[in-house]
Design a protein around this motif. Structure first.
Motif, PDB file in Angstrom:
ATOM      1  N   ASP A   1       0.830  -1.202   0.000  1.00 43.13           N
ATOM      2  CA  ASP A   1       0.000   0.000   0.000  1.00 43.13           C
ATOM      3  C   ASP A   1       0.867   1.255   0.000  1.00 43.13           C
ATOM      4  O   ASP A   1       0.462   2.292  -0.516  1.00 43.13           O
ATOM      5  CB  ASP A   1      -0.919   0.009   1.223  1.00 43.13           C
ATOM      6  N   MET A   2       2.035   1.161   0.611  1.00 44.13           N
ATOM      7  CA  MET A   2       2.971   2.282   0.693  1.00 44.13           C
ATOM      8  C   MET A   2       4.378   1.715   0.614  1.00 44.13           C
ATOM      9  O   MET A   2       4.595   0.547   0.942  1.00 44.13           O
ATOM     10  CB  MET A   2       2.819   3.035   2.020  1.00 44.13           C
TER      11      MET A   2
ATOM     12  N   ALA B   1       1.334   5.239   7.445  1.00 47.01           N
ATOM     13  CA  ALA B   1       0.667   3.983   7.097  1.00 47.01           C
ATOM     14  C   ALA B   1      -0.461   3.673   8.071  1.00 47.01           C
ATOM     15  O   ALA B   1      -1.548   3.252   7.665  1.00 47.01           O
ATOM     16  CB  ALA B   1       1.677   2.844   7.065  1.00 47.01           C
TER      17      ALA B   1
ATOM     18  N   ALA C   1      -3.123   1.554   5.966  1.00 46.86           N
ATOM     19  CA  ALA C   1      -2.422   0.665   5.033  1.00 46.86           C
ATOM     20  C   ALA C   1      -2.169  -0.663   5.728  1.00 46.86           C
ATOM     21  O   ALA C   1      -2.031  -0.721   6.951  1.00 46.86           O
ATOM     22  CB  ALA C   1      -1.101   1.301   4.597  1.00 46.86           C
TER      23      ALA C   1
ATOM     24  N   LEU D   1       3.493  -2.199   4.188  1.00 49.23           N
ATOM     25  CA  LEU D   1       4.464  -1.138   3.948  1.00 49.23           C
ATOM     26  C   LEU D   1       5.734  -1.797   3.433  1.00 49.23           C
ATOM     27  O   LEU D   1       6.272  -2.707   4.077  1.00 49.23           O
ATOM     28  CB  LEU D   1       4.747  -0.380   5.244  1.00 49.23           C
TER      29      LEU D   1
END
Length: 179
Positions: free
Chosen positions: A84-85, A108, A113, A116
């Motif tokens: 997601d990140m 995050a 999220a 990561l």
């Protein structure tokens, strides 16, 4: 060594010292002022035995899991996970990398999220050829940074990334769902 009595000057100094001392706890035992008729032992006190280190308090934070459920395991092993990140730490100083990692974790968590991707960089090629186990400085510290992070309780697992996301030079930090 024999005990001797305090002279008048020493008694005055001792009394002044006693008056200036404050107890650590209010309910501590009262301070006894030695009587002039009592002898005072001037032998140096024996060293106290070192106390064993206190046991760490039981953590209410859940520890990162060694194994996730089967779905997560298959996704990680097959490289079918989409972070997601992501954050790239290699090339930064240790202090800058630590600060950036904490900022990325906070972001995050705030953005909910789940995965990561943390790029730490691979070990130097010379270390691989010589057979030594030397790792990069950031890679060597990241485990400690994640454990001591203010968001450590939100980390479900930390895994080496799939080769398509950096392999040995990157980690997946899998976060728990917000409750």
């Amino acid at each position: 060594m024999t005990r001797r009595r305090l002279n008048a000057e020493e008694e005055a100094l001792w009394a002044a010292l006693i008056r200036s001392v404050r107890p650590l706890r209010p309910q501590a035992a009262p301070v006894l002022v030695p009587d002039a008729s009592q002898a005072v032992d001037h032998t140096p006190p024996s060293r106290p035995r070192p106390l064993p280190p206190p046991a760490p308090p039981p953590s209410s934070r859940p520890a990162p899991a060694a194994i996730l459920d089967g779905t997560w395991e298959r996704r990680i092993r097959g490289g079918n996970i989409n972070p997601d990140m992501s954050i790239d730490l290699h090339g930064h100083s240790l202090s800058a990398a630590h600060a950036r990692l904490n900022q990325a974790l906070a972001s995050a968590v705030m953005n909910q999220a789940r995965v990561l991707l943390v790029v730490t960089g691979k070990p130097p090629k010379t270390a691989e050829k010589s057979g030594s186990s030397r790792r990069g400085a950031i890679r060597g510290e990241i485990g400690h940074w994640l454990e001591t992070s203010p968001h450590a309780h939100r980390i479900a697992s930390v895994r080496i990334a799939h080769p398509r996301h950096g392999g040995d030079g990157a980690l997946y930090v899998i976060l728990r769902r917000a409750k």
